[in-house]
Write an enzyme that holds these catalytic residues in place. Structure first.
Site, PDB file in Angstrom:
ATOM      1  N   PRO A   2       0.837  -1.203   0.000  1.00 57.45           N
ATOM      2  CA  PRO A   2       0.000   0.000   0.000  1.00 57.45           C
ATOM      3  C   PRO A   2       0.874   1.257   0.000  1.00 57.45           C
ATOM      4  O   PRO A   2       1.932   1.297   0.623  1.00 57.45           O
ATOM      5  CB  PRO A   2      -0.787  -0.093   1.310  1.00 57.45           C
ATOM      6  N   LYS A  34      -2.705  -5.540   6.057  1.00 56.73           N
ATOM      7  CA  LYS A  34      -1.434  -5.738   5.338  1.00 56.73           C
ATOM      8  C   LYS A  34      -0.284  -5.564   6.329  1.00 56.73           C
ATOM      9  O   LYS A  34      -0.388  -4.798   7.289  1.00 56.73           O
ATOM     10  CB  LYS A  34      -1.274  -4.710   4.219  1.00 56.73           C
TER      11      LYS A  34
END
Length: 114
Positions: A2, A34
């Site tokens: 990300p 994540k």
């Protein structure tokens, strides 16, 4: 994987930028599930950023991630707007956020792709 880009037209002290980046990294990684070790955040001060054709506090954020679920964007928007208001004093009504779900084969890292 990300990437959160934060562009604001309010100048922050170095410690304020550090706090914003640190909190935003943990926040987004946690919400997306994540590993934070893959999270990247960046901040840009842009005094020329305008919203609605007027001067005043404004923010533009972009969140790019592999596997970004459409169903999460509202929760992410709410959390990120609160974060920007808390750290930079910019209300959500003067913040735009672009969300992008990136296919893994279009995201490179360490000489390969995801």
């Amino acid at each position: 994987m990300p990437l959160l880009s934060i562009e604001i037209n309010r100048s922050l002290e170095a410690s304020g930028v550090e706090a914003l980046l640190t909190e935003s990294s943990a926040l987004v990684a946690g919400l997306l599930g994540k590993p934070e070790s893959y999270m990247m955040v960046r901040h840009q001060y842009n005094p020329d950023l305008r919203f609605g054709g007027q001067e005043g506090p404004a923010a533009h954020l972009e969140l790019h991630s592999i596997g970004l679920p459409d169903a999460m964007t509202q929760d992410l928007s709410q959390a990120l707007c609160k974060l920007i208001e808390r750290h930079a004093g910019i209300p959500g009504s003067r913040t735009y956020i672009l969300f992008e779900n990136v296919p893994g084969q279009l995201w490179g890292h360490d000489g390969t792709t995801f």
